[in-house]
Design a protein around this motif. Sequence first.
Motif, PDB file in Angstrom:
ATOM      1  N   ALA A 279      17.048  21.157  11.024  1.00 37.19           N
ATOM      2  CA  ALA A 279      16.522  22.025  12.084  1.00 37.19           C
ATOM      3  C   ALA A 279      15.139  21.576  12.524  1.00 37.19           C
ATOM      4  O   ALA A 279      14.809  21.635  13.722  1.00 37.19           O
ATOM      5  CB  ALA A 279      16.481  23.472  11.593  1.00 37.19           C
ATOM      6  N   LYS A 280      14.338  21.114  11.581  1.00 31.66           N
ATOM      7  CA  LYS A 280      12.982  20.653  11.921  1.00 31.66           C
ATOM      8  C   LYS A 280      13.028  19.508  12.936  1.00 31.66           C
ATOM      9  O   LYS A 280      12.223  19.439  13.861  1.00 31.66           O
ATOM     10  CB  LYS A 280      12.251  20.201  10.654  1.00 31.66           C
ATOM     11  N   GLN A 281      14.000  18.629  12.754  1.00 33.28           N
ATOM     12  CA  GLN A 281      14.120  17.471  13.641  1.00 33.28           C
ATOM     13  C   GLN A 281      14.662  17.849  15.018  1.00 33.28           C
ATOM     14  O   GLN A 281      14.371  17.181  16.010  1.00 33.28           O
ATOM     15  CB  GLN A 281      15.049  16.428  13.009  1.00 33.28           C
ATOM     16  N   ARG A 282      15.451  18.910  15.101  1.00 36.63           N
ATOM     17  CA  ARG A 282      16.167  19.215  16.346  1.00 36.63           C
ATOM     18  C   ARG A 282      15.598  20.379  17.141  1.00 36.63           C
ATOM     19  O   ARG A 282      16.048  20.636  18.259  1.00 36.63           O
ATOM     20  CB  ARG A 282      17.651  19.492  16.027  1.00 36.63           C
ATOM     21  N   LEU A 283      14.627  21.067  16.595  1.00 35.03           N
ATOM     22  CA  LEU A 283      14.034  22.190  17.315  1.00 35.03           C
ATOM     23  C   LEU A 283      12.861  21.705  18.158  1.00 35.03           C
ATOM     24  O   LEU A 283      11.957  21.033  17.663  1.00 35.03           O
ATOM     25  CB  LEU A 283      13.560  23.262  16.324  1.00 35.03           C
ATOM     26  N   LEU A 284      12.888  22.035  19.451  1.00 27.55           N
ATOM     27  CA  LEU A 284      11.782  21.672  20.345  1.00 27.55           C
ATOM     28  C   LEU A 284      10.475  22.297  19.849  1.00 27.55           C
ATOM     29  O   LEU A 284      10.496  23.312  19.144  1.00 27.55           O
ATOM     30  CB  LEU A 284      12.083  22.158  21.767  1.00 27.55           C
ATOM     31  N   PRO A 285       9.333  21.705  20.206  1.00 30.25           N
ATOM     32  CA  PRO A 285       8.040  22.200  19.686  1.00 30.25           C
ATOM     33  C   PRO A 285       7.836  23.702  19.859  1.00 30.25           C
ATOM     34  O   PRO A 285       7.291  24.363  18.987  1.00 30.25           O
ATOM     35  CB  PRO A 285       7.019  21.399  20.497  1.00 30.25           C
ATOM     36  N   GLU A 286       8.288  24.266  20.985  1.00 28.39           N
ATOM     37  CA  GLU A 286       8.120  25.706  21.223  1.00 28.39           C
ATOM     38  C   GLU A 286       9.412  26.484  20.955  1.00 28.39           C
ATOM     39  O   GLU A 286       9.527  27.654  21.330  1.00 28.39           O
ATOM     40  CB  GLU A 286       7.672  25.946  22.675  1.00 28.39           C
ATOM     41  N   GLY A 287      10.386  25.814  20.324  1.00 25.37           N
ATOM     42  CA  GLY A 287      11.686  26.441  20.101  1.00 25.37           C
ATOM     43  C   GLY A 287      11.684  27.475  18.991  1.00 25.37           C
ATOM     44  O   GLY A 287      10.706  27.611  18.247  1.00 25.37           O
ATOM     45  N   LYS A 288      12.791  28.188  18.878  1.00 20.70           N
ATOM     46  CA  LYS A 288      12.916  29.236  17.864  1.00 20.70           C
ATOM     47  C   LYS A 288      14.163  29.013  17.012  1.00 20.70           C
ATOM     48  O   LYS A 288      15.233  28.690  17.521  1.00 20.70           O
ATOM     49  CB  LYS A 288      12.981  30.615  18.525  1.00 20.70           C
ATOM     50  N   LEU A 289      13.972  29.205  15.717  1.00 19.51           N
ATOM     51  CA  LEU A 289      15.051  29.094  14.741  1.00 19.51           C
ATOM     52  C   LEU A 289      15.446  30.518  14.343  1.00 19.51           C
ATOM     53  O   LEU A 289      14.613  31.278  13.859  1.00 19.51           O
ATOM     54  CB  LEU A 289      14.554  28.303  13.526  1.00 19.51           C
ATOM     55  N   VAL A 290      16.698  30.878  14.587  1.00 20.43           N
ATOM     56  CA  VAL A 290      17.148  32.255  14.374  1.00 20.43           C
ATOM     57  C   VAL A 290      18.184  32.274  13.255  1.00 20.43           C
ATOM     58  O   VAL A 290      19.250  31.669  13.377  1.00 20.43           O
ATOM     59  CB  VAL A 290      17.760  32.835  15.665  1.00 20.43           C
ATOM     60  N   LEU A 291      17.878  32.961  12.175  1.00 21.93           N
ATOM     61  CA  LEU A 291      18.801  33.067  11.047  1.00 21.93           C
ATOM     62  C   LEU A 291      19.192  34.516  10.819  1.00 21.93           C
ATOM     63  O   LEU A 291      18.345  35.403  10.801  1.00 21.93           O
ATOM     64  CB  LEU A 291      18.184  32.509   9.766  1.00 21.93           C
ATOM     65  N   ILE A 292      20.487  34.724  10.652  1.00 22.99           N
ATOM     66  CA  ILE A 292      21.015  36.057  10.367  1.00 22.99           C
ATOM     67  C   ILE A 292      21.377  36.100   8.885  1.00 22.99           C
ATOM     68  O   ILE A 292      22.152  35.281   8.401  1.00 22.99           O
ATOM     69  CB  ILE A 292      22.250  36.347  11.236  1.00 22.99           C
ATOM     70  N   PHE A 293      20.797  37.046   8.162  1.00 22.97           N
ATOM     71  CA  PHE A 293      20.990  37.064   6.716  1.00 22.97           C
ATOM     72  C   PHE A 293      21.058  38.509   6.230  1.00 22.97           C
ATOM     73  O   PHE A 293      21.157  39.451   7.018  1.00 22.97           O
ATOM     74  CB  PHE A 293      19.850  36.289   6.029  1.00 22.97           C
ATOM     75  N   SER A 294      21.014  38.688   4.908  1.00 23.44           N
ATOM     76  CA  SER A 294      21.141  40.004   4.300  1.00 23.44           C
ATOM     77  C   SER A 294      20.478  39.975   2.925  1.00 23.44           C
ATOM     78  O   SER A 294      20.285  38.908   2.340  1.00 23.44           O
ATOM     79  CB  SER A 294      22.637  40.348   4.154  1.00 23.44           C
ATOM     80  N   ASN A 295      20.142  41.165   2.426  1.00 21.05           N
ATOM     81  CA  ASN A 295      19.610  41.269   1.061  1.00 21.05           C
ATOM     82  C   ASN A 295      20.712  41.502   0.037  1.00 21.05           C
ATOM     83  O   ASN A 295      20.464  41.910  -1.097  1.00 21.05           O
ATOM     84  CB  ASN A 295      18.569  42.382   0.974  1.00 21.05           C
ATOM     85  N   LEU A 296      21.967  41.214   0.430  1.00 20.83           N
ATOM     86  CA  LEU A 296      23.136  41.505  -0.409  1.00 20.83           C
ATOM     87  C   LEU A 296      23.035  40.877  -1.801  1.00 20.83           C
ATOM     88  O   LEU A 296      23.313  41.533  -2.809  1.00 20.83           O
ATOM     89  CB  LEU A 296      24.399  41.011   0.298  1.00 20.83           C
ATOM     90  N   ALA A 297      22.651  39.598  -1.869  1.00 17.08           N
ATOM     91  CA  ALA A 297      22.603  38.909  -3.164  1.00 17.08           C
ATOM     92  C   ALA A 297      21.564  39.516  -4.096  1.00 17.08           C
ATOM     93  O   ALA A 297      21.755  39.567  -5.317  1.00 17.08           O
ATOM     94  CB  ALA A 297      22.325  37.423  -2.959  1.00 17.08           C
ATOM     95  N   GLN A 298      20.449  39.997  -3.524  1.00 20.91           N
ATOM     96  CA  GLN A 298      19.388  40.566  -4.349  1.00 20.91           C
ATOM     97  C   GLN A 298      19.763  41.957  -4.876  1.00 20.91           C
ATOM     98  O   GLN A 298      19.601  42.241  -6.060  1.00 20.91           O
ATOM     99  CB  GLN A 298      18.074  40.654  -3.545  1.00 20.91           C
ATOM    100  N   ILE A 299      20.311  42.806  -4.008  1.00 26.19           N
ATOM    101  CA  ILE A 299      20.593  44.177  -4.454  1.00 26.19           C
ATOM    102  C   ILE A 299      21.821  44.255  -5.359  1.00 26.19           C
ATOM    103  O   ILE A 299      21.988  45.218  -6.095  1.00 26.19           O
ATOM    104  CB  ILE A 299      20.759  45.137  -3.248  1.00 26.19           C
ATOM    105  N   THR A 300      22.667  43.216  -5.319  1.00 25.61           N
ATOM    106  CA  THR A 300      23.824  43.195  -6.222  1.00 25.61           C
ATOM    107  C   THR A 300      23.538  42.371  -7.477  1.00 25.61           C
ATOM    108  O   THR A 300      24.435  42.119  -8.276  1.00 25.61           O
ATOM    109  CB  THR A 300      25.060  42.623  -5.509  1.00 25.61           C
ATOM    110  N   LYS A 301      22.266  41.928  -7.620  1.00 24.54           N
ATOM    111  CA  LYS A 301      21.800  41.199  -8.812  1.00 24.54           C
ATOM    112  C   LYS A 301      22.502  39.854  -9.014  1.00 24.54           C
ATOM    113  O   LYS A 301      22.559  39.342 -10.134  1.00 24.54           O
ATOM    114  CB  LYS A 301      21.986  42.043 -10.086  1.00 24.54           C
ATOM    115  N   VAL A 302      23.047  39.272  -7.946  1.00 23.27           N
ATOM    116  CA  VAL A 302      23.659  37.956  -8.059  1.00 23.27           C
ATOM    117  C   VAL A 302      22.582  36.888  -8.220  1.00 23.27           C
ATOM    118  O   VAL A 302      22.727  35.929  -8.972  1.00 23.27           O
ATOM    119  CB  VAL A 302      24.549  37.653  -6.820  1.00 23.27           C
ATOM    120  N   THR A 303      21.467  37.055  -7.501  1.00 20.60           N
ATOM    121  CA  THR A 303      20.329  36.161  -7.632  1.00 20.60           C
ATOM    122  C   THR A 303      19.081  36.881  -7.154  1.00 20.60           C
ATOM    123  O   THR A 303      19.167  37.823  -6.349  1.00 20.60           O
ATOM    124  CB  THR A 303      20.516  34.866  -6.813  1.00 20.60           C
ATOM    125  N   GLU A 304      17.925  36.456  -7.648  1.00 20.38           N
ATOM    126  CA  GLU A 304      16.662  37.007  -7.164  1.00 20.38           C
ATOM    127  C   GLU A 304      16.086  36.150  -6.044  1.00 20.38           C
ATOM    128  O   GLU A 304      15.133  36.551  -5.372  1.00 20.38           O
ATOM    129  CB  GLU A 304      15.650  37.096  -8.320  1.00 20.38           C
TER     130      GLU A 304
END
Length: 355
Positions: A279-304
């Motif tokens: 992503a660092k190589q392909r994002l324009l200088p003023e571009g935006k990186l948008v990630l959709i995620f969740s706290n699922l792994a943390q609240i289910t104690k799968v990983t911290e």
Amino acid sequence: MITDIHVNKPMPFFSEEPLISFSRASNVTLTIKALEAGKPVLITAFYSDGLDLLKALHQHLKKQFPNQTFKEQRAYRLAYQKLSKLIYIDIVDYKLIVKKAPSIGWLAKLYPEHNNFLLPFTKVQGLNSAWQWYTNGISLPVLRSKIHPYYGVYFPTRFDHLILFDNWLNRYNGPKKSAIDVGIGSGVLALQLVKFGLQKVFGTDTNPNAIVGLTEAMGDTKLSRKIELDFASLFGKWEKQTELIVFNPPWLPATHNLDKIDEAISYNDSLFPDFFEGAKQRLLPEGKLVLIFSNLAQITKVTETHPIEQELANGGRFRLEQCLKRSVKSASEKTKRNQNWRATEEVELWILVHA
């Protein structure tokens, strides 16, 4: 070429030996013992006999496995998958050779070269459900038209993260020349991008079914000229820099080796480091990186470990511009599985820019 891509499908089984037959007259306990001994079983009379055997298998395993915590539920599902995949059903001329069986169009579409073979009953169930979704379509609150997901392609059944992304796109006033959708899947994020005026979306996926399905769905419409596909991991052949990079990665770390469908729900150790470097190589200088995620792994104690927080703390490639969160609706009352953790689950929209 799309014709060069071979779709993922349940592997046909050809038995040289007669299988143990099961019908409503069979002894269920002895049949389950045969499954535990690794012996395949064939449903021979009614389609519903297969459903009854699976129900009995669930009841049998519930006596062996606790099913309270998230990790225990995972262990229970793995045990069920191991035994249930030994239950087979016969297919001749693209039809299930049992009484009162559904008609499944995937059988002719995915197996044109096979006339007589066996498939695991659970895979046939999956094919049947997938055929209904494919033919009837699925309505999503963020799209005007239904999606028709191809067999073996993950599609969203919960919408909070899509609504979060939709709201952000509605406020986005940056350039709209191009975007890259990493792991395009059933195409929902790409369709949202097009809805809000993105001129060109480049999508990749490692699941051949996603590429075949979207190519078929778009046909020769205007949409096929707005969304361009590549059967590849991460960024594939897209080398040009772009204004927007969108990624809805899996939300849980892998606990075993992944197959292609598992890759939609679990990530390995290299996924995020490789993604951020690309992503660092392909994002324009003023571009935006948008990630959709969740706290699922943390609240289910799968990983911290939260992989996006980890990148921001140690990666040196991006900085946080904005993080939006939305509480997830509580689990359906029909859901028997213990999901008390859902009360604290949040979906997250991370907007990153170059450091």
